[in-house]
Design a protein around this motif. Structure first.
Motif, mmCIF file in Angstrom:
data_model
loop_
_atom_site.group_PDB
_atom_site.id
_atom_site.type_symbol
_atom_site.label_atom_id
_atom_site.label_comp_id
_atom_site.label_asym_id
_atom_site.label_seq_id
_atom_site.Cartn_x
_atom_site.Cartn_y
_atom_site.Cartn_z
ATOM 1 N N ALA A 15 78.565 28.551 88.840
ATOM 2 C CA ALA A 15 79.548 27.662 88.207
ATOM 3 C C ALA A 15 78.995 26.246 88.088
ATOM 4 O O ALA A 15 79.160 25.578 87.055
ATOM 5 N N LEU A 16 78.299 25.785 89.137
ATOM 6 C CA LEU A 16 77.700 24.453 89.113
ATOM 7 C C LEU A 16 76.621 24.361 88.043
ATOM 8 O O LEU A 16 76.531 23.361 87.316
ATOM 9 N N LEU A 17 75.823 25.424 87.925
ATOM 10 C CA LEU A 17 74.762 25.450 86.912
ATOM 11 C C LEU A 17 75.340 25.419 85.505
ATOM 12 O O LEU A 17 74.868 24.676 84.634
ATOM 13 N N VAL A 18 76.392 26.204 85.275
ATOM 14 C CA VAL A 18 77.036 26.235 83.962
ATOM 15 C C VAL A 18 77.618 24.870 83.621
ATOM 16 O O VAL A 18 77.479 24.380 82.487
ATOM 17 N N CYS A 19 78.234 24.230 84.607
ATOM 18 C CA CYS A 19 78.815 22.899 84.382
ATOM 19 C C CYS A 19 77.728 21.874 84.061
ATOM 20 O O CYS A 19 77.909 21.011 83.198
ATOM 21 N N ALA A 20 76.583 21.986 84.771
ATOM 22 C CA ALA A 20 75.473 21.058 84.537
ATOM 23 C C ALA A 20 74.931 21.220 83.121
ATOM 24 O O ALA A 20 74.657 20.229 82.427
ATOM 25 N N VAL A 21 74.747 22.468 82.687
ATOM 26 C CA VAL A 21 74.243 22.730 81.337
ATOM 27 C C VAL A 21 75.237 22.223 80.296
ATOM 28 O O VAL A 21 74.858 21.556 79.319
ATOM 29 N N PHE A 22 76.518 22.515 80.517
ATOM 30 C CA PHE A 22 77.552 22.072 79.572
ATOM 31 C C PHE A 22 77.570 20.553 79.472
ATOM 32 O O PHE A 22 77.628 19.987 78.375
ATOM 33 N N HIS A 28 74.384 14.950 74.876
ATOM 34 C CA HIS A 28 73.418 14.680 73.807
ATOM 35 C C HIS A 28 73.740 15.448 72.522
ATOM 36 O O HIS A 28 72.854 15.692 71.710
ATOM 37 N N SER A 29 75.011 15.820 72.350
ATOM 38 C CA SER A 29 75.345 16.739 71.251
ATOM 39 C C SER A 29 75.521 16.070 69.893
ATOM 40 O O SER A 29 75.434 16.736 68.858
ATOM 41 N N LYS A 30 75.760 14.764 69.870
ATOM 42 C CA LYS A 30 76.047 14.108 68.598
ATOM 43 C C LYS A 30 74.778 13.946 67.773
ATOM 44 O O LYS A 30 73.837 13.265 68.187
ATOM 45 N N VAL A 75 64.108 17.547 68.777
ATOM 46 C CA VAL A 75 63.401 16.392 68.209
ATOM 47 C C VAL A 75 64.173 15.109 68.499
ATOM 48 O O VAL A 75 63.580 14.070 68.818
ATOM 49 N N GLN A 76 65.492 15.174 68.409
ATOM 50 C CA GLN A 76 66.299 13.994 68.707
ATOM 51 C C GLN A 76 66.122 13.564 70.157
ATOM 52 O O GLN A 76 66.122 12.374 70.464
ATOM 53 N N HIS A 77 65.959 14.522 71.063
ATOM 54 C CA HIS A 77 65.656 14.187 72.460
ATOM 55 C C HIS A 77 64.307 13.476 72.560
ATOM 56 O O HIS A 77 64.125 12.592 73.392
ATOM 57 N N ALA A 285 69.072 20.028 78.636
ATOM 58 C CA ALA A 285 69.463 20.258 77.238
ATOM 59 C C ALA A 285 68.306 20.848 76.436
ATOM 60 O O ALA A 285 68.511 21.729 75.587
ATOM 61 N N ILE A 286 67.088 20.384 76.685
ATOM 62 C CA ILE A 286 65.919 20.911 75.977
ATOM 63 C C ILE A 286 65.709 22.383 76.319
ATOM 64 O O ILE A 286 65.431 23.213 75.442
ATOM 65 N N ILE A 287 65.836 22.717 77.612
ATOM 66 C CA ILE A 287 65.704 24.124 78.027
ATOM 67 C C ILE A 287 66.772 24.972 77.342
ATOM 68 O O ILE A 287 66.497 26.073 76.837
ATOM 69 N N TYR A 288 67.985 24.460 77.294
ATOM 70 C CA TYR A 288 69.076 25.199 76.650
ATOM 71 C C TYR A 288 68.774 25.450 75.176
ATOM 72 O O TYR A 288 68.887 26.589 74.688
#
Length: 325
Positions: A15-22, A28-30, A75-77, A285-288
């Motif tokens: 659950a902690l991992l999922v929250c961290a990824v989310f 950085h989603s915009k 690329v934006q990252h 975020a890059i890994i995701y």
């Protein structure tokens, strides 16, 4: 009871991992890019290649819908923006496909970012990219590579004084490795080549053959991109200019990339803060975006599918696809 405790711990960890990824992805989603409508309406020099491409620019929304969403996010990252050149290259899809095969593979991405065993330091690779761009006098790539380097942790002072400090080793803030990397990439980037034997000998002492290969690949790919972007007159994004202009040095000139910088006098432009160094959310975020279904790795496999490995077969393949080899 022990099994229940172990299960609870595992569930909490997941659950902690999922929250961290989310959280990381959401942070950085915009998407950040210049709107195609604005690019098409820009007043640029008649007869420039970009002016010819303007009516045909492909919107970023269309590029994302063609399977490049994760790549654009990554690329934006890397440089803080989804670059304007994408809309030009996607006019002819094979060009954009080649671009998305060549760049990450020549930069050995993401291995270099995560410090894989034997990888060259990402700061040194950043310097190689930047020095090559300055040698080629490509304002567009120089600004992007400056942003890339600062985000990887390169001291902005080094970038600002690079052209002077790489030949002033006694009082330079650069390490021997940084100074040599800058001289190596700059020497290879000039036309004609100005790389000297002393620099090569020093490189062989400071780096392993594998590390030198990484640095040369980064220098080579940006040597090509410098000429492409400068030749196409791709206009530099205003936001990228604003966050890097104070680190590019007094002798930086926007030149052919100044299309978006004419909105107001450059001297009065509002500067933006120096880009922040990568934190854990960038890496997550890059890994995701790399591993998710339909992500960057999936696209890479798709683009490479059916491409031959032998030289003769590659020539025939290019003749079929592009009409030349």
């Amino acid at each position: 009871m022990l099994l229940v405790l172990i299960a609870a711990i595992l569930c909490s960890f997941v659950a902690l991992l999922v929250c961290a990824v989310f959280y990381a992805v959401k942070k950085h989603s915009k998407p950040h890019h210049v709107e195609t409508a604005y690019l098409r309406s820009m007043d640029v020099s008649e007869g420039s290649l970009f002016s010819i491409f303007q009516p045909h620019l492909v919107p970023m929304e269309v590029i994302r819908s063609r399977g490049y969403s994760s790549v654009l996010s990554i690329v934006q990252h890397m440089i803080g923006v989804q670059p304007t050149c994408d809309g030009v290259l996607e006019i002819w899809p094979p060009a954009f496909e080649c671009y998305n095969i060549i760049v990450p593979n020549f930069l050995n991405f993401p291995e270099v970012l995560f410090g894989a065993p034997g990888a060259v330091d990402s700061k040194l690779m950043s310097l190689a990219m930047y020095a090559s761009s300055r040698a080629n006098e490509c304002a567009y790539c120089s600004s992007h590579c400056c942003s890339f380097a600062v985000r990887r942790g390169v001291d902005p002072t080094v970038l600002r004084n690079l052209l002077d400090e790489m030949n002033n080793e006694e009082n330079s803030p650069m390490s021997p490795e940084e100074s040599n990397t800058a001289k190596l990439a700059y020497g290879l980037g000039t036309v004609p080549c100005s790389l000297n034997v002393e620099t090569v000998k020093e490189s062989n002492k400071l780096f392993t053959p594998a590390q030198l290969e990484w640095l040369m690949a980064a220098t080579a790919v940006f040597g090509a991109l410098n000429k492409l972007m400068d030749g196409l007159n791709i206009p530099l994004e205003l936001s990228t200019y604003q966050e890097t202009v104070d680190h590019l040095g007094a002798n930086y000139k926007a030149g052919a990339a100044s299309g978006m910088l004419q909105v107001e006098p450059i001297a009065k432009m509002q500067r933006k803060p120096t880009p922040q160094i990568d934190d854990w959310t960038n890496y997550v975020a890059i890994i995701y975006h790399g591993l998710r279904p339909g992500g960057a790795m999936s696209l890479d496999r798709k683009l490479l599918q059916g491409i031959p490995a032998k030289i003769t077969e590659c020539c025939a393949y290019l003749n079929t696809l592009c009409g030349c080899s």
